[in-house]
Design a protein around this motif. Structure first.
Motif, PDB file in Angstrom:
ATOM      1  N   UNK A 210       0.835  -1.206   0.000  1.00 49.62           N
ATOM      2  CA  UNK A 210       0.000   0.000   0.000  1.00 49.62           C
ATOM      3  C   UNK A 210       0.874   1.261   0.000  1.00 49.62           C
ATOM      4  N   UNK A 211       0.455   2.237  -0.792  1.00 50.75           N
ATOM      5  CA  UNK A 211       1.167   3.519  -0.829  1.00 50.75           C
ATOM      6  C   UNK A 211       0.683   4.394   0.321  1.00 50.75           C
ATOM      7  N   UNK A 212       1.613   5.101   0.926  1.00 54.87           N
ATOM      8  CA  UNK A 212       1.276   5.995   2.030  1.00 54.87           C
ATOM      9  C   UNK A 212       1.842   7.378   1.716  1.00 54.87           C
ATOM     10  N   UNK A 213       1.295   8.364   2.376  1.00 46.41           N
ATOM     11  CA  UNK A 213       1.750   9.738   2.164  1.00 46.41           C
ATOM     12  C   UNK A 213       2.290  10.321   3.466  1.00 46.41           C
ATOM     13  N   UNK A 214       3.008  11.393   3.344  1.00 46.67           N
ATOM     14  CA  UNK A 214       3.607  12.065   4.496  1.00 46.67           C
ATOM     15  C   UNK A 214       2.530  12.465   5.512  1.00 46.67           C
ATOM     16  N   UNK A 215       2.733  12.094   6.778  1.00 43.43           N
ATOM     17  CA  UNK A 215       1.794  12.439   7.843  1.00 43.43           C
ATOM     18  C   UNK A 215       0.625  11.483   7.976  1.00 43.43           C
ATOM     19  N   UNK A 216       0.527  10.459   7.100  1.00 38.93           N
ATOM     20  CA  UNK A 216      -0.597   9.520   7.180  1.00 38.93           C
ATOM     21  C   UNK A 216      -0.445   8.619   8.404  1.00 38.93           C
ATOM     22  N   UNK A 217      -1.572   8.357   9.090  1.00 40.67           N
ATOM     23  CA  UNK A 217      -1.542   7.512  10.278  1.00 40.67           C
ATOM     24  C   UNK A 217      -1.252   6.062   9.911  1.00 40.67           C
ATOM     25  N   UNK A 218      -0.303   5.472  10.639  1.00 39.15           N
ATOM     26  CA  UNK A 218       0.053   4.069  10.417  1.00 39.15           C
ATOM     27  C   UNK A 218      -0.516   3.169  11.510  1.00 39.15           C
ATOM     28  N   UNK A 219      -0.689   3.703  12.696  1.00 40.26           N
ATOM     29  CA  UNK A 219      -1.188   2.912  13.807  1.00 40.26           C
ATOM     30  C   UNK A 219      -1.005   3.652  15.113  1.00 40.26           C
ATOM     31  N   UNK A 220      -1.100   2.923  16.218  1.00 35.11           N
ATOM     32  CA  UNK A 220      -0.991   3.525  17.552  1.00 35.11           C
ATOM     33  C   UNK A 220       0.076   2.801  18.363  1.00 35.11           C
ATOM     34  N   UNK A 221       0.638   3.502  19.343  1.00 37.67           N
ATOM     35  CA  UNK A 221       1.697   2.938  20.159  1.00 37.67           C
ATOM     36  C   UNK A 221       1.215   1.775  21.028  1.00 37.67           C
ATOM     37  N   UNK A 222       2.103   0.769  21.146  1.00 37.39           N
ATOM     38  CA  UNK A 222       1.882  -0.365  22.043  1.00 37.39           C
ATOM     39  C   UNK A 222       3.212  -0.662  22.734  1.00 37.39           C
ATOM     40  N   UNK A 223       3.203  -1.573  23.684  1.00 34.20           N
ATOM     41  CA  UNK A 223       4.409  -1.868  24.446  1.00 34.20           C
ATOM     42  C   UNK A 223       5.351  -2.778  23.646  1.00 34.20           C
ATOM     43  N   UNK A 224       6.649  -2.473  23.689  1.00 35.60           N
ATOM     44  CA  UNK A 224       7.669  -3.282  23.018  1.00 35.60           C
ATOM     45  C   UNK A 224       8.284  -4.232  24.054  1.00 35.60           C
ATOM     46  N   UNK A 225       8.136  -5.539  23.907  1.00 31.92           N
ATOM     47  CA  UNK A 225       8.656  -6.483  24.909  1.00 31.92           C
ATOM     48  C   UNK A 225      10.143  -6.295  25.204  1.00 31.92           C
TER      49      UNK A 225
END
Length: 255
Positions: A210-225
């Motif tokens: 999928x193509x994305x553009x500058x500033x486009x939302x990719x997701x939300x923060x979660x905890x990194x093990x």
């Protein structure tokens, strides 16, 4: 008058001589008999052994190998000569059809456009928060989670659970994967470099290709093990020419 004691001693000595001689003769006869018996036994055993080992083999034999024909498909001398002559005298020909096929395989099909180049006039930060841990590819820094010192291949941007993570520029999603140590990862080809967004929740909004553009939302923060003791944050890496480089410098946003 004769001495009776002398006569008696003489008789006893003569008698002893005959007894000793008789015993010797008996011992010799016994030795001869024993030798003949042993020789006969050895001869019988040897004869039996020879007889057993020279008798015809009576085991189970399916075929007499001397009468089995050789069915392997070996070429004859004449066939080898004919094949060699044909190879040496046959000229190498190139038909128009084979030339066309070769040319087609080496050139792209008409109407197929080359891959579009990803244009980026500028980049932005992936979050609206400050830096928690800087890029440190050579000097080890302490990991509170692992309890040791190790290099840091990216930049950690601080945040809290659910904070929005955006694409730093235009690009195409090249990989999306879940790792047991690093959580959910989105990798994007931005043209000038490849960026890895590490530590997202698995309800990301983009997929591979999928193509994305500058500033486009990719997701939300979660905890990194692997960095859980540092709290919620985005681990952001930039790879250029196969090597990790300073993400902030690559974005052109360094001080």
């Amino acid at each position: 008058m004769k001495n009776n004691n002398s006569e008696r001693g003489y008789l006893f000595s003569k008698k002893g001589f005959y007894i000793t001689a008789a015993i010797g003769i008996f011992a010799v006869l016994a030795a001869v008999v024993t030798l003949r018996f042993t020789t006969k036994k050895v001869k019988n055993d040897l004869t039996s052994f020879i007889s057993q080992n020279t008798a015809p083999f009576t085991g189970e034999v399916q075929n007499d190998l001397t009468n089995v024909p050789d069915t392997r498909d070996f070429p004859t001398a004449e066939e080898i000569t004919d094949e060699k002559t044909e190879t040496e005298t046959k000229p190498e020909t190139t038909t128009a059809e084979s030339t066309t096929e070769k040319k087609t395989s080496e050139t792209p099909e008409s109407g197929t456009a080359p891959a579009a180049k990803i244009e980026n006039s500028g980049y932005c930060l992936p979050t609206q928060t400050g830096v928690l841990k800087e890029f440190s590819p050579e000097t080890p820094v302490f990991s509170k989670t692992m309890g040791d010192y190790r290099t840091h291949s990216g930049v950690d941007f601080e945040g809290k659970e659910g904070d929005e993570v955006c694409s730093v520029g235009n690009g195409v999603v090249s990989r999306v994967l879940a790792d047991t140590m690093w959580g959910y990862i989105i990798e994007i080809d931005h043209g000038d470099f490849t960026a890895r967004y590490v530590g997202l929740s698995q309800d990301g909004t983009v997929g591979i290709g999928e193509s994305v553009s500058k500033g486009q939302k990719l997701g939300a923060l979660a905890l990194i093990p692997a960095e859980s003791e540092d709290g919620f944050h985005l681990h952001f890496e930039v790879v250029k020419d196969g090597k990790n480089v300073d993400p902030v410098a690559a974005l052109g946003l360094g001080g």
